[in-house]
Motif scaffolding. Structure first.
Motif, PDB file in Angstrom:
ATOM      1  N   PRO A  42       0.860  -1.362  -0.049  1.00  0.00           N
ATOM      2  CA  PRO A  42       0.072  -0.132   0.038  1.00  0.00           C
ATOM      3  C   PRO A  42       0.845   1.213   0.072  1.00  0.00           C
ATOM      4  N   GLY A  43       0.205   2.314  -0.751  1.00  0.00           N
ATOM      5  CA  GLY A  43       1.263   3.393  -0.899  1.00  0.00           C
ATOM      6  C   GLY A  43       0.874   4.475  -1.750  1.00  0.00           C
ATOM      7  N   GLN A  44       1.585   5.368  -2.132  1.00  0.00           N
ATOM      8  CA  GLN A  44       1.228   6.421  -3.112  1.00  0.00           C
ATOM      9  C   GLN A  44       1.756   5.845  -4.557  1.00  0.00           C
ATOM     10  N   PHE A  45       0.930   5.619  -5.350  1.00  0.00           N
ATOM     11  CA  PHE A  45       1.037   4.918  -6.776  1.00  0.00           C
ATOM     12  C   PHE A  45       1.155   5.906  -7.776  1.00  0.00           C
ATOM     13  N   THR A  46       2.254   5.396  -8.799  1.00  0.00           N
ATOM     14  CA  THR A  46       2.160   6.487  -9.920  1.00  0.00           C
ATOM     15  C   THR A  46       2.541   5.292 -11.243  1.00  0.00           C
ATOM     16  N   VAL A  47       1.597   5.603 -12.188  1.00  0.00           N
ATOM     17  CA  VAL A  47       1.885   4.713 -13.495  1.00  0.00           C
ATOM     18  C   VAL A  47       1.542   5.679 -14.661  1.00  0.00           C
ATOM     19  N   THR A  68       5.327   4.437  -3.464  1.00  0.00           N
ATOM     20  CA  THR A  68       6.057   4.963  -2.150  1.00  0.00           C
ATOM     21  C   THR A  68       5.469   4.460  -1.117  1.00  0.00           C
ATOM     22  N   PRO A  69       5.955   3.386  -0.492  1.00  0.00           N
ATOM     23  CA  PRO A  69       5.117   2.551   0.550  1.00  0.00           C
ATOM     24  C   PRO A  69       4.584   3.275   1.781  1.00  0.00           C
ATOM     25  N   GLU A  70       3.702   3.033   2.468  1.00  0.00           N
ATOM     26  CA  GLU A  70       3.248   3.557   3.584  1.00  0.00           C
ATOM     27  C   GLU A  70       4.183   3.819   4.523  1.00  0.00           C
ATOM     28  N   GLY A  71       4.562   4.902   5.265  1.00  0.00           N
ATOM     29  CA  GLY A  71       5.703   5.134   6.247  1.00  0.00           C
ATOM     30  C   GLY A  71       6.970   5.264   5.621  1.00  0.00           C
ATOM     31  N   LYS A  72       7.228   5.222   4.241  1.00  0.00           N
ATOM     32  CA  LYS A  72       8.551   5.618   3.632  1.00  0.00           C
ATOM     33  C   LYS A  72       8.396   6.987   2.912  1.00  0.00           C
ATOM     34  N   ASP A  73       9.651   7.509   2.656  1.00  0.00           N
ATOM     35  CA  ASP A  73       9.606   8.736   1.803  1.00  0.00           C
ATOM     36  C   ASP A  73      10.224   8.510   0.492  1.00  0.00           C
ATOM     37  N   THR A  74      10.691   7.079   0.064  1.00  0.00           N
ATOM     38  CA  THR A  74      11.177   6.961  -0.993  1.00  0.00           C
ATOM     39  C   THR A  74      10.540   6.283  -2.007  1.00  0.00           C
ATOM     40  N   ALA A  75      10.302   6.598  -3.350  1.00  0.00           N
ATOM     41  CA  ALA A  75       9.605   5.751  -4.211  1.00  0.00           C
ATOM     42  C   ALA A  75      10.312   4.478  -4.653  1.00  0.00           C
ATOM     43  N   GLN A  76       9.699   3.463  -4.878  1.00  0.00           N
ATOM     44  CA  GLN A  76      10.287   2.258  -5.406  1.00  0.00           C
ATOM     45  C   GLN A  76       9.684   1.826  -6.700  1.00  0.00           C
ATOM     46  N   ARG A  77      10.783   1.512  -7.896  1.00  0.00           N
ATOM     47  CA  ARG A  77      10.278   1.007  -9.051  1.00  0.00           C
ATOM     48  C   ARG A  77      10.188  -0.418  -8.843  1.00  0.00           C
ATOM     49  N   ILE A  78       8.747  -0.574  -9.450  1.00  0.00           N
ATOM     50  CA  ILE A  78       8.478  -2.205  -9.259  1.00  0.00           C
ATOM     51  C   ILE A  78       8.128  -2.617 -11.002  1.00  0.00           C
ATOM     52  N   PRO A  79       8.838  -3.703 -11.317  1.00  0.00           N
ATOM     53  CA  PRO A  79       9.025  -4.100 -12.576  1.00  0.00           C
ATOM     54  C   PRO A  79       7.495  -4.641 -13.025  1.00  0.00           C
ATOM     55  N   LEU A  80       7.023  -4.284 -14.327  1.00  0.00           N
ATOM     56  CA  LEU A  80       5.937  -4.875 -14.523  1.00  0.00           C
ATOM     57  C   LEU A  80       5.579  -6.319 -14.427  1.00  0.00           C
ATOM     58  N   ASN A  81       6.778  -7.101 -15.002  1.00  0.00           N
ATOM     59  CA  ASN A  81       6.391  -8.449 -14.759  1.00  0.00           C
ATOM     60  C   ASN A  81       6.488  -9.183 -13.450  1.00  0.00           C
ATOM     61  N   GLN A  82       6.568  -8.208 -12.283  1.00  0.00           N
ATOM     62  CA  GLN A  82       6.432  -8.987 -11.092  1.00  0.00           C
ATOM     63  C   GLN A  82       4.903  -8.394 -10.629  1.00  0.00           C
ATOM     64  N   ILE A  83       4.326  -7.781 -11.354  1.00  0.00           N
ATOM     65  CA  ILE A  83       2.844  -7.080 -10.806  1.00  0.00           C
ATOM     66  C   ILE A  83       1.592  -8.009 -11.502  1.00  0.00           C
ATOM     67  N   LEU A  84       0.691  -8.394 -10.559  1.00  0.00           N
ATOM     68  CA  LEU A  84      -0.642  -8.820 -10.634  1.00  0.00           C
ATOM     69  C   LEU A  84      -1.427  -7.540 -11.133  1.00  0.00           C
ATOM     70  N   GLY A  85      -1.596  -6.557 -10.272  1.00  0.00           N
ATOM     71  CA  GLY A  85      -2.502  -5.506 -10.614  1.00  0.00           C
ATOM     72  C   GLY A  85      -2.483  -4.653  -9.407  1.00  0.00           C
ATOM     73  N   TYR A  86      -3.389  -3.678  -9.172  1.00  0.00           N
ATOM     74  CA  TYR A  86      -3.608  -2.666  -8.207  1.00  0.00           C
ATOM     75  C   TYR A  86      -5.000  -2.237  -7.768  1.00  0.00           C
ATOM     76  N   ARG A  87      -5.224  -1.938  -6.739  1.00  0.00           N
ATOM     77  CA  ARG A  87      -6.404  -1.821  -6.209  1.00  0.00           C
ATOM     78  C   ARG A  87      -6.412  -0.292  -5.953  1.00  0.00           C
ATOM     79  N   MET A  88      -7.527   0.572  -6.179  1.00  0.00           N
ATOM     80  CA  MET A  88      -7.802   1.798  -5.695  1.00  0.00           C
ATOM     81  C   MET A  88      -9.058   1.784  -5.224  1.00  0.00           C
ATOM     82  N   GLY A  89      -9.229   1.917  -3.896  1.00  0.00           N
ATOM     83  CA  GLY A  89     -10.839   2.053  -3.337  1.00  0.00           C
ATOM     84  C   GLY A  89     -11.259   0.637  -3.462  1.00  0.00           C
ATOM     85  N   THR A  90     -12.351   0.466  -3.988  1.00  0.00           N
ATOM     86  CA  THR A  90     -12.897  -0.851  -4.166  1.00  0.00           C
ATOM     87  C   THR A  90     -12.802  -1.464  -5.475  1.00  0.00           C
ATOM     88  N   THR A  91     -12.116  -0.667  -6.421  1.00  0.00           N
ATOM     89  CA  THR A  91     -11.913  -1.081  -7.829  1.00  0.00           C
ATOM     90  C   THR A  91     -10.520  -1.756  -7.965  1.00  0.00           C
TER      91      THR A  91
END
Length: 218
Positions: A42-47, A68-91
């Motif tokens: 969970p965190g501040q998400f950018t795509v 940028t994970p909750e409680g952290k100040d630095t953004a992490q880059r996550i490769p697309l090939n490691q991702i299933l998806g993301y949830r924003m609210g209930t979607t």
């Protein structure tokens, strides 16, 4: 200012604006990222994938998202090939390969899942704001993941796997539910997509009705 330059400035500036434009154009919005190894972040998400749909002028397709994970100040880059998806609210937005123009060119993009997690068949919606497509219009297209499909695999609901002859093709897909298959085969109202509706947004109404009945078939 050219759309590509504008979007890059928005995402690369010192203090990018927080916004949600489409599932593939998001900046610093709270979301939960789901990874293929079952971890969640969970965190501040950018795509910033939307402006690269058509890979104009040989532009390199982005291979990651940032969070940028909750409680952290630095953004992490996550490769697309490691991702299933993301949830924003209930979607939930799943990362899928989609053939937008039905020309055999596959794009790895986030699409909104319109069906329950446990659904036998999944229906997804891709919203394009218009900043990357050829017309500049806000567009919607829809994609199915059918039984036996791979993790990323989808089929465009406007493609030849679905129409024309929707009644024959879709009834075969749900053949293990004979009552539903017969409704489709006989073109019962609410269970048929005619070829003349090729560009219409009526597809999800019909398909969600079929999918819901298929999920509850005994």
């Amino acid at each position: 200012m050219k759309p590509l330059l504008l979007i890059l400035l928005l995402f690369m500036g010192c203090k990018p604006t927080s916004f949600y434009l489409t599932p593939n154009a998001v900046s610093k919005r709270h979301a939960t990222l789901y990874l293929l190894n079952n971890d969640t972040i969970p965190g501040q998400f950018t795509v910033a994938l939307e402006d690269f749909y058509h890979l104009r002028n040989g532009a390199a397709y982005p291979s990651y998202v940032e969070i940028t994970p909750e409680g952290k100040d630095t953004a992490q880059r996550i490769p697309l090939n490691q991702i299933l998806g993301y949830r924003m609210g209930t979607t939930f937005y799943a990362l899928k390969t989609v053939d937008i123009s039905m020309n055999g060119v596959q794009r790895l993009l986030f699409v909104q899942r319109l069906t329950p997690d446990s659904s036998k068949i999944h229906l997804y919606e891709l919203h394009e704001s218009g900043q990357a497509n050829a017309t500049g219009e806000s567009l919607y297209s829809y994609y199915l993941s059918l039984p036996g499909f791979g993790l990323r695999e989808t089929v465009n609901t406007r493609g030849t796997r679905v129409i024309p002859q929707f009644e024959a093709k879709m009834s075969e897909i749900v053949a293990d539910c004979p009552t539903l298959a017969e409704k489709i085969r006989s073109k019962e109202k609410g269970y048929f997509i005619p070829f003349v509706s090729f560009g219409a947004r009526k597809h999800p109404d019909v398909l969600l009705r079929i999918i819901n009945e298929y999920n509850n078939c005994h």
